[in-house]
Design a protein around this motif. Structure first.
Motif, mmCIF file in Angstrom:
data_model
loop_
_atom_site.group_PDB
_atom_site.id
_atom_site.type_symbol
_atom_site.label_atom_id
_atom_site.label_comp_id
_atom_site.label_asym_id
_atom_site.label_seq_id
_atom_site.Cartn_x
_atom_site.Cartn_y
_atom_site.Cartn_z
ATOM 1 N N VAL A 38 -6.404 7.620 9.759
ATOM 2 C CA VAL A 38 -7.001 6.515 8.989
ATOM 3 C C VAL A 38 -6.055 6.065 7.891
ATOM 4 O O VAL A 38 -5.842 4.869 7.654
ATOM 5 N N LEU A 39 -5.433 7.038 7.195
ATOM 6 C CA LEU A 39 -4.522 6.706 6.101
ATOM 7 C C LEU A 39 -3.294 5.962 6.618
ATOM 8 O O LEU A 39 -2.819 5.010 5.984
ATOM 9 N N LEU A 54 -0.866 -1.696 0.310
ATOM 10 C CA LEU A 54 -2.255 -1.608 -0.122
ATOM 11 C C LEU A 54 -2.554 -0.223 -0.693
ATOM 12 O O LEU A 54 -3.294 -0.092 -1.672
ATOM 13 N N ARG A 55 -1.981 0.828 -0.065
ATOM 14 C CA ARG A 55 -2.204 2.174 -0.590
ATOM 15 C C ARG A 55 -1.619 2.319 -2.005
ATOM 16 O O ARG A 55 -2.249 2.895 -2.891
ATOM 17 N N ALA A 86 -3.733 3.032 -5.415
ATOM 18 C CA ALA A 86 -3.439 4.180 -6.275
ATOM 19 C C ALA A 86 -3.163 3.740 -7.710
ATOM 20 O O ALA A 86 -3.664 4.338 -8.666
ATOM 21 N N VAL A 87 -2.376 2.680 -7.853
ATOM 22 C CA VAL A 87 -2.102 2.166 -9.199
ATOM 23 C C VAL A 87 -3.373 1.591 -9.821
ATOM 24 O O VAL A 87 -3.629 1.759 -11.019
#
Length: 382
Positions: A15-16, A23-24, A28-29
């Motif tokens: 999934v990751l 986008l990840r 996270a930011v």
């Protein structure tokens, strides 16, 4: 052989990997930024609620940076530090009281003459409105005066409540002034002890770096307030001398106003100078106001191109845009008090962040916060 995995049973890694890398990173930011924003919001809310305590403490720190060299000078000559702090504080209060008394006497003596000059100027304005390009009739002037009187009558309750609010504010100001004096006594007499106590809250592995950051920040604050005081004195002396030569009334109070205004960067001196020009215009006429404006502009140019770089440039390394933005945020959040404290707080924060990159061995080379000078190995916090 392994059986095919049912649809909808993908592993977390699969999934990751299906989520785009950009986008990840943005997610996270984003959630970290939200946490920081939430923490800052809570801190700001607490600061607003405790403003009546935090502002006097901040003012006491500013004054400690201004007076600490005199206390250290007396302490170096075998005067007990507590007694040295008391002597410096008493001398400072006496000098401030003498200046305030002089200003009040100057206002009391000069106000009748200023009122006479304002009355004459209003008479000339009345004549100009009637005979000048506007050609207003006496009835129109009477209507204007009647409307002004009616407006004041309709707002009598607001004026009364404003006077009551002013009285309450004066009471709060006196209480906060006592808190400033109380904190200042201990900052001057026991600054090192207080700082060491504060450092004990910090985890031991980070204590040396926080010590460097704190002492560097206070050193920057001390340089800022001393340099600003010197710049303010030069501004007040230059503009005040010009007012005296031109013959503008209330030159001493206007000089004191210029001195106080210089502690608010960018706009303080400009507003004080504008008030001096306005008084000259009302009391002495257009040409006197033009000369006063030239004096104010000349003094501001000397401040911007000579005094500020010489006295503050090396100690307070802030970009002009950062100063303006900090000033604007301080005005929006806390008014005049915010404008007064925003730039020194930014300077302290900037200096502290820069010092965090300093090696721990530099601890002994940084002047001690609220202390007596450079620390020695026996005074290093452990």
């Amino acid at each position: 052989m392994t059986a095919d995995r049912p649809v909808g049973r993908e592993s977390p890694d699969e999934v990751l990997s299906a989520v785009p890398y950009g986008l990840r990173v943005a997610a996270a930011v984003g959630w970290r930024a939200l946490i920081i924003a939430g923490a800052l919001t809570v801190a700001g809310f607490v600061a607003v609620k405790l403003a009546s305590v935090l502002v006097p403490v901040a003012v006491a720190l500013l004054l400690a940076g201004l007076f600490s060299p005199a206390v250290s000078w007396l302490a170096a000559r075998k005067v007990p530090r507590g007694l040295a702090a008391a002597i410096v504080l008493i001398v400072g209060i006496v000098l401030a009281g003498g200046v305030v008394t002089f200003v009040v006497i100057s206002v009391t003596v000069g106000m009748p003459g200023l009122i006479d000059q304002v009355t004459a100027s209003l008479t000339d304005l009345h004549a100009w409105l009637r005979t000048g390009p506007l050609h207003l009739s006496q009835r129109q002037l009477d209507d204007m005066l009647g409307n002004l009187t009616a407006m004041l009558g309709r707002n009598k309750s607001a004026i009364a409540s404003g006077a009551l609010t002013t009285a309450v504010t004066v009471g709060e100001l006196l209480a906060e002034s006592l808190l400033v004096v109380f904190c200042l006594i201990f900052f001057l007499a026991q600054g090192r002890v207080i700082w060491v106590f504060v450092l004990r809250v910090v985890p031991a592995p980070l204590r040396d770096r926080v010590d460097v950051a704190g002492r560097s920040g206070f050193t920057t604050l001390a340089h800022y307030i001393r340099g600003t005081a010197a710049v303010a004195f030069v501004d007040a002396a230059g503009i005040g001398l010009g007012l005296v030569i031109i013959g503008v009334p209330l030159a001493a109070p206007l000089s004191a106003l210029v001195f106080l205004g210089a502690f608010v960067p960018v706009i303080g001196s400009v507003i004080a100078g504008a008030i001096a020009v306005l008084v000259a215009l009302v009391a002495n006429g257009v040409w006197a106001a033009v000369i006063v404006l030239a004096v104010v502009v000349g003094v501001m140019q000397v401040e911007s191109h000579v005094l500020q770089p010489l006295l503050l440039g090396r100690a307070v390394r802030l970009h002009p845009l950062a100063v303006v933005l900090a000033l604007a945020i301080g005005l929006v959040v806390a008014g005049i008090v915010g404008a007064l404290l925003a730039v020194p707080l930014l300077a302290v924060f900037s200096s502290g962040v820069r010092s965090l990159t300093t090696s721990p061995e530099a601890v002994r080379k940084v002047p001690s916060a609220l202390g007596t000078g450079t620390s020695d190995p026996g005074q290093t916090v452990t």
